[in-house]
Design an enzyme around this catalytic site. Structure first.
Site, PDB file in Angstrom:
ATOM      1  N   THR A  96       0.858  -1.183   0.000  1.00  0.00           N
ATOM      2  CA  THR A  96       0.000   0.000   0.000  1.00  0.00           C
ATOM      3  C   THR A  96       0.895   1.234   0.000  1.00  0.00           C
ATOM      4  OG1 THR A  96      -0.163   0.023   2.409  1.00  0.00           O
ATOM      5  CG2 THR A  96      -1.868  -1.205   1.208  1.00  0.00           C
ATOM      6  N   THR A 129       1.177   4.321   1.623  1.00  0.00           N
ATOM      7  CA  THR A 129       1.809   4.891   2.807  1.00  0.00           C
ATOM      8  C   THR A 129       2.755   3.893   3.458  1.00  0.00           C
ATOM      9  OG1 THR A 129      -0.149   6.280   3.168  1.00  0.00           O
ATOM     10  CG2 THR A 129       1.378   6.063   5.010  1.00  0.00           C
ATOM     11  N   CYS A 130       2.365   2.633   3.483  1.00  0.00           N
ATOM     12  CA  CYS A 130       3.229   1.602   4.086  1.00  0.00           C
ATOM     13  C   CYS A 130       4.521   1.444   3.287  1.00  0.00           C
ATOM     14  CB  CYS A 130       2.493   0.272   4.183  1.00  0.00           C
ATOM     15  SG  CYS A 130       1.043   0.343   5.269  1.00  0.00           S
ATOM     16  N   THR A 131       4.408   1.495   1.974  1.00  0.00           N
ATOM     17  CA  THR A 131       5.591   1.405   1.124  1.00  0.00           C
ATOM     18  C   THR A 131       6.514   2.590   1.384  1.00  0.00           C
ATOM     19  OG1 THR A 131       4.427   0.137  -0.562  1.00  0.00           O
ATOM     20  CG2 THR A 131       6.392   1.352  -1.277  1.00  0.00           C
ATOM     21  N   MET A 165       8.231   2.143   4.848  1.00  0.00           N
ATOM     22  CA  MET A 165       9.308   1.142   4.836  1.00  0.00           C
ATOM     23  C   MET A 165      10.514   1.657   4.057  1.00  0.00           C
ATOM     24  SD  MET A 165       8.321  -1.347   6.764  1.00  0.00           S
ATOM     25  CE  MET A 165       7.394  -0.138   7.729  1.00  0.00           C
TER      26      MET A 165
END
Length: 157
Positions: free
Chosen positions: A44, A46-48, A51
């Site tokens: 997703t 924001t998660c990408t 990270m």
């Protein structure tokens, strides 16, 4: 909800490290401070970005003596693919049975999407005694942590 000063509840979960291994919190305390970065879902936006930002700043965390681990409810197989596609040099913990997010009370639902019990975007720093030295937990999955504040917490742990 997990808070600064709490003793971190230990857990064992699958570890996506390019292969499949096991992560037990109490057995990793010698790597502390541990930076446990909870995120709602692999692949997703924001998660990408989050990270990738931890990857870009990984040397700063390593220089401060910290070990970074991402944590989500995705399967270890999906996390290995996510890790590989992003070129992450840190490992990802699979909480696919939702034991950690439930025990630490950091689960949330995306009711409008029909997705329940995923990790709230959170960063927990655990010291070598297993004590939470920093806990940032967001109710808004679109908000990323203050990376400088996380680094400051690591340097103070």
């Amino acid at each position: 909800m997990v808070s600064t000063g709490d003793e971190a509840t230990t857990f064992t979960a699958p570890l996506a490290n390019g292969d499949l291994d096991s992560f037990t919190l109490e057995e990793r305390l010698d790597e502390a401070p541990l930076v446990l970065v909870f995120f709602p879902g692999a692949f997703t936006g924001t998660c990408t970005h989050e990270m990738n930002t931890f990857q870009e700043r990984l040397d700063e965390f390593s220089d401060a003596g910290a070990s970074v681990y991402g944590v989500s409810v995705d399967t270890p197989f999906a996390l290995n693919e996510f890790r590989g596609q992003l070129g992450l040099d840190f490992d990802l913990i699979s909480d696919t049975n939702r034991e950690i997010v439930d025990e630490w009370d950091i689960a949330m639902d995306f009711t409008e999407l029909g997705v329940d019990d995923v990790a709230k975007r959170s960063v927990i720093v655990v010291d070598s005694d297993g004590v939470v030295q920093y806990a940032w937990i967001s109710d808004d999955p679109g908000v990323e942590p203050d990376y400088d504040a996380v680094l400051d917490a690591v340097q103070s742990a």
